[in-house]
Enzyme design. Sequence first.
Site, PDB file in Angstrom:
ATOM      1  N   SER A 184      37.378  44.029  36.118  1.00  0.00           N
ATOM      2  CA  SER A 184      36.792  43.420  36.969  1.00  0.00           C
ATOM      3  C   SER A 184      38.071  42.662  38.194  1.00  0.00           C
ATOM      4  O   SER A 184      37.786  41.586  38.900  1.00  0.00           O
ATOM      5  CB  SER A 184      35.710  42.361  36.216  1.00  0.00           C
ATOM      6  OG  SER A 184      37.594  41.364  35.217  1.00  0.00           O
ATOM      7  N   HIS A 212      30.058  45.459  35.997  1.00  0.00           N
ATOM      8  CA  HIS A 212      30.067  45.142  37.377  1.00  0.00           C
ATOM      9  C   HIS A 212      29.868  45.894  38.296  1.00  0.00           C
ATOM     10  O   HIS A 212      30.359  46.077  39.261  1.00  0.00           O
ATOM     11  CB  HIS A 212      31.488  44.576  37.079  1.00  0.00           C
ATOM     12  CG  HIS A 212      31.997  43.170  36.913  1.00  0.00           C
ATOM     13  ND1 HIS A 212      31.693  42.894  37.646  1.00  0.00           N
ATOM     14  CD2 HIS A 212      32.474  43.044  35.670  1.00  0.00           C
ATOM     15  CE1 HIS A 212      32.590  40.953  36.960  1.00  0.00           C
ATOM     16  NE2 HIS A 212      32.987  41.628  36.009  1.00  0.00           N
ATOM     17  N   LYS A 243      24.741  39.401  35.158  1.00  0.00           N
ATOM     18  CA  LYS A 243      25.688  38.917  35.716  1.00  0.00           C
ATOM     19  C   LYS A 243      24.604  39.425  37.103  1.00  0.00           C
ATOM     20  O   LYS A 243      23.464  38.997  37.318  1.00  0.00           O
ATOM     21  CB  LYS A 243      27.139  40.172  35.960  1.00  0.00           C
ATOM     22  CG  LYS A 243      27.794  40.200  35.223  1.00  0.00           C
ATOM     23  CD  LYS A 243      29.749  40.690  34.722  1.00  0.00           C
ATOM     24  CE  LYS A 243      30.156  40.219  34.468  1.00  0.00           C
ATOM     25  NZ  LYS A 243      30.341  40.891  33.002  1.00  0.00           N
TER      26      LYS A 243
HETATM   27  C1  LIG Z   1      30.570  40.297  32.303  1.00  0.00           C
HETATM   28  C2  LIG Z   1      31.107  41.722  31.605  1.00  0.00           C
HETATM   29  C3  LIG Z   1      30.936  41.312  29.657  1.00  0.00           C
HETATM   30  C4  LIG Z   1      29.742  40.282  29.273  1.00  0.00           C
HETATM   31  O1  LIG Z   1      28.362  40.215  29.964  1.00  0.00           O
HETATM   32  P1  LIG Z   1      28.119  38.683  28.289  1.00  0.00           P
HETATM   33  O2  LIG Z   1      26.215  39.651  28.474  1.00  0.00           O
HETATM   34  O3  LIG Z   1      28.241  37.883  29.203  1.00  0.00           O
HETATM   35  O4  LIG Z   1      28.748  38.680  27.184  1.00  0.00           O
HETATM   36  C5  LIG Z   1      31.185  42.629  28.621  1.00  0.00           C
HETATM   37  N1  LIG Z   1      32.309  43.234  29.422  1.00  0.00           N
HETATM   38  C6  LIG Z   1      32.160  43.274  30.544  1.00  0.00           C
HETATM   39  C7  LIG Z   1      33.019  44.803  31.570  1.00  0.00           C
HETATM   40  C8  LIG Z   1      32.177  42.533  31.491  1.00  0.00           C
HETATM   41  O5  LIG Z   1      32.216  42.278  32.729  1.00  0.00           O
END
Ligand SMILES: *Cc1c(COP(=O)(O)O)cnc(C)c1O
Length: 411
Positions: A184, A212, A243
């Site tokens: 990310s 992502h 997301k």
């Molecule tokens: C954003 C993210 C998470 C967390 O996701 P949530 O559903 O907000 O807890 C976990 N792993 C990765 C790789 C992320 O980018």
Amino acid sequence: MYAEIKDELAATLTEIRDAGLWKDERRLTTAQSAHIATSSGDALNFCANNYLGLADHPEVVAAARDSLQEWGFGMASVRFICGTQAQHAALEAELSRFLGTEDTILYSSCFDANGGVFEVLFGEGDAIISDELNHASLIDGIRLCKAARFRYRNADMADLRAQLVAAAAAGARRVVVVTDGVFSMDGSYAPLPQICDLAEEFGALVMVDDSHAVGFIGPTGAGTPELFGVRDRVDIVGGTLGKALGGASGGYIASHREVVSLLRQRSRPYLFSNAVAPSVVAGSRTALRLAHDSSEGRERLRANASLFRSLMSDAGFELLPGEHPIVPVMFRGDDGARLASQIADAMLAEGVYVIAFSYPVVPKGAARIRVQLSAAHSEADIRACVTAFVAGRDSVVGHDSVVSSESGASA
Ligand SMILES: *Cc1c(COP(=O)(O)O)cnc(C)c1O
């Protein structure tokens, strides 16, 4: 008693501020969108994970709203007692179909999914081999289990091989290679075909956290395993609904039938935490359908990322190469962290919301402003962002060519 602790906590808070690591929260006075407002004014938003623009999509909002009548507000139960509605099972089946897996289990978040997956599947005598840039939730989840831990340098296949050799030498029984699909801070992909090759050579499983990527990467949006043509070689895929897929909340593990069944029996965040709220399930199903049924959002997102990358390169900024809608604009060198944060501040004052990251979030000397494109951005939005970058750079560095050397952009 608290008096002593109070002073210690206050000192820690001061340390955080002094180190420049204090995180402030801006309070939006609008829905999450490409165009937002805060108490200090309107802003163009270039730092949300709202890749497909579904966070305030009318159909998603309508599905969530309508579901309140039919399905109520909350579940007030964990899944296995009386917290599962037909729509929870339907969402899991739809995710399985979308991702091409045998089954899927929903969690309240991907953080919870990652916290609950490892302990169930791996224990003493097993080994987990993890990319050094993996998400915090993977790191924490791996810590919760008793398997031996091995870490390899980011996307470094020679080092992954060395760690697989080390795990084998330690006599590990079950071995799994764990990676983010997209890193990310860099917007780069894990080299999944090579990871799968190595895993197969050493008899290891492969797990990819595709948070992502899910919904917008790959020909149908099924994520990095689809992009690289390795869907049937990846054993466990995790991801978030928080997301691209509407951005509300919820996460999942999609995998072989037995893996998912065992998680339902044993995974602690699933067993001991409330079920995903009915309106979130309904909205997420619509978001998933929109992502799946139409390639329009994906194509707009790809075009937006590509336009932004080319305009920024033309303006003399150094970008980490790639094609993902996460676009890191680099400010290298000793002065990079200050430049990045001052330019981001100047841009915000002009109504363009971007965030600067520096050490320890990213390596020393590799400060950056991370820009995240969305399908909801118009071409005018993107041009306004680039204009704000140029103006921010001019105001912070001055108008001469010092910019290039200080920011690391090639002369
Ligand atoms: C954003 C993210 C998470 C967390 O996701 P949530 O559903 O907000 O807890 C976990 N792993 C990765 C790789 C992320 O980018």
